[in-house]
Design an enzyme around this catalytic site. Structure first.
Site, short mmCIF file in Angstrom:
data_model
loop_
_atom_site.label_atom_id
_atom_site.label_comp_id
_atom_site.label_asym_id
_atom_site.label_seq_id
_atom_site.Cartn_x
_atom_site.Cartn_y
_atom_site.Cartn_z
N GLU A 254 13.82 -2.62 -3.26
CA GLU A 254 13.93 -4.07 -3.39
C GLU A 254 13.75 -4.53 -4.84
O GLU A 254 12.77 -4.18 -5.50
CB GLU A 254 12.89 -4.77 -2.51
CG GLU A 254 13.04 -6.29 -2.51
CD GLU A 254 12.16 -6.97 -1.48
OE1 GLU A 254 11.82 -8.14 -1.69
OE2 GLU A 254 11.82 -6.33 -0.47
N LYS B 88 4.14 -9.41 4.30
CA LYS B 88 5.27 -8.53 3.96
C LYS B 88 5.31 -8.32 2.45
O LYS B 88 5.56 -7.21 1.97
CB LYS B 88 6.57 -9.14 4.46
CG LYS B 88 7.80 -8.25 4.24
CD LYS B 88 8.48 -8.49 2.92
CE LYS B 88 9.71 -7.61 2.77
NZ LYS B 88 10.33 -7.71 1.43
N ASP C 210 2.04 8.20 4.93
CA ASP C 210 2.76 7.69 6.09
C ASP C 210 2.75 6.16 6.09
O ASP C 210 1.79 5.54 6.56
CB ASP C 210 2.12 8.24 7.35
CG ASP C 210 2.89 7.90 8.62
OD1 ASP C 210 3.75 7.00 8.56
OD2 ASP C 210 2.62 8.53 9.66
N HIS D 153 13.41 -13.51 -8.81
CA HIS D 153 13.99 -12.52 -7.91
C HIS D 153 15.48 -12.37 -8.16
O HIS D 153 16.00 -11.24 -8.21
CB HIS D 153 13.75 -12.94 -6.46
CG HIS D 153 14.35 -12.00 -5.47
ND1 HIS D 153 13.80 -10.76 -5.20
CD2 HIS D 153 15.47 -12.09 -4.70
CE1 HIS D 153 14.55 -10.14 -4.30
NE2 HIS D 153 15.57 -10.93 -3.98
#
Length: 437
Positions: free
Chosen positions: A85, A279, A295, A392
């Site tokens: 991202e 998130k 993991d 962004h």
């Protein structure tokens, strides 16, 4: 052509690819070339990757970047981050630089206890089972001695075993709730081996008891498995500084702190916002977990359960101003390992660990928590000041240009143009089309 196949796993890698490309792709040759272009020329290294999982046909690349200038407990780190991202690494780096001049990040490991459970049903008298458990508990520990020997030498092992009655939730359902200390190992194999031995000992002990045979009670083990919910394997990371020190350029420190805390308060109470808020935290956490061979699915599941532990999903981060001091912190469960798994197999995982100066599991917990806190700070800082899209989209600019197969010259002109113009997908497309016309 049928898309069902028998014995796929027994085919060679070449045969698997031939079947896949001829069955699903219009151009099998081109589809095969895409896969082979990601193979490593080093045959030994490629074989290592082929053997990580089953039915391997190629390697799947993610960018591995680094975020420098992280001051954690007065020690400087450059943190590896594997993520696709745009803007995540840049945002983390920017937050690290911001706090480098304001005392850095402080971290504390609050606990390292991990959990596993033996789930079973029992249809007899509860008090009889409780008495039986107390009598067999020493045997449960004794029968795992061979499994725990090496872990105990290093200071870890089984911490406790308790019997839990869950019959009010599910008919006849009980569990052995077991806690463990696994030190630098994530410990999944160790924990599961112990649990399966507990189950064997429990069942054998039950069947040997005359009182159960006489009562006609039955005990059936359903499953034995570790839990990825680890609310007692938690690390805290925080930053703080005088409110006045938050001021920069056209941002007033007091106003910034006020809006920042309001944004946190919204995420603490509004689940729709909290999910996106968390998130963003996981952007930082997952990237470091991937880079260090841990993991991320287990961590994600445990973290989100922790965020909803009081019955409502809430923000993992918190902020306050007390006596003119701004504080921003996170408490997050992280069951990580620095030995076992991929940590000694994957060359880039080993590289990432060395970059971090070969941390212990507790040190890695602290580094990962800081990455999440930094990512969240950067996101909230943008949201409450310039807006999230400005930074962004500038980071996303190169992805748009690559989608349009822009030349180096076109990229250079476009980057120059959007240094002073707002980046949107349509604006970039229009600019490139104008250049080409």
């Amino acid at each position: 052509m049928t898309k069902a196949i028998s014995g796929f796993s027994r085919l060679s890698k070449t045969e698997k690819i031939a079947w896949l490309t001829s069955t699903y792709f219009e151009n099998p040759t081109q589809a095969t070339q895409v896969l082979s272009s990601y193979w490593n020329d080093d045959k030994k290294l490629q074989q290592l990757h082929d053997e990580f999982i089953e039915n391997t046909v190629t390697n799947y690349y993610l960018p591995l970047g680094v975020a420098p200038n992280f001051v954690i407990n007065d020690r400087i780190y450059t943190i590896p981050m594997a993520i696709e991202e745009s803007s995540v690494v840049a945002a983390a780096s920017k937050a690290a630089k911001f706090w480098q001049d304001r005392g850095g990040f402080k971290t504390t490991v609050l606990g390292t206890t991990k959990v596993g459970q033996v789930h079973f049903t029992y249809d007899g008298d509860a008090s009889l089972l409780t008495s039986f458990f107390e009598s067999i508990k020493p045997q449960l520990l004794a029968d795992t001695a061979a499994i725990t020997k090496n872990m105990e030498k290093r200071g870890g092992g089984i911490k406790d075993i308790t019997l839990v009655n869950k019959t009010q939730a599910v008919a006849d359902y009980y569990q052995l709730h077991c806690t463990f200390e696994t030190l630098n190992a994530m410990g999944a194999n160790f924990i599961n081996s112990c649990l399966e031995q507990f189950a064997t000992t429990l069942k054998a002990g039950f069947e040997a008891e005359a009182r159960f045979r006489e009562s006609g009670a039955n005990l059936s083990v359903i499953m034995s498995i570790l839990s990825n919910y680890v609310p007692d394997c938690v690390v805290r990371a925080e930053v703080s500084c005088p409110v006045a020190d938050l001021s920069e350029k056209n941002i007033d420190g007091a106003q910034f702190a006020k809006k920042f805390i309001q944004a946190i308060s919204i995420a603490e109470e509004e689940p729709y916002r909290a999910v996106t808020h968390n998130k963003g935290i996981m952007n930082g956490i997952d990237a470091v977990i991937l880079a260090t061979g841990n993991d991320f699915r287990a961590v994600e599941a445990g973290v989100h359960a922790y965020a909803a532990r009081d019955g409502q999903y809430r923000s993992l981060t918190h902020a306050s101003v007390d006596d003119g001091i701004f504080k921003f912190w996170i408490e997050v469960p992280l069951a990580l390992g620095t030995v076992g798994g991929l940590t000694k197999l994957h060359p880039l995982v080993k590289w990432s660990m060395e970059l971090l100066e070969n941390p212990s599991a507790q040190e890695l917990m602290q580094i990962v928590a800081v990455a999440g806190l930094a990512q969240n700070f950067a996101a909230l800082k943008s949201l409450t000041t310039t807006g999230i899209q400005e930074g962004h989209m500038k980071m996303h600019l190169m992805n748009i240009l690559n989608q349009m197969e822009a030349t180096d010259a076109e990229k250079q002109e476009t980057v120059t143009h959007f240094k002073t113009n707002t980046v949107t997908h349509s604006a970039v497309v229009s600019f490139i089309e104008a250049l080409r016309s």
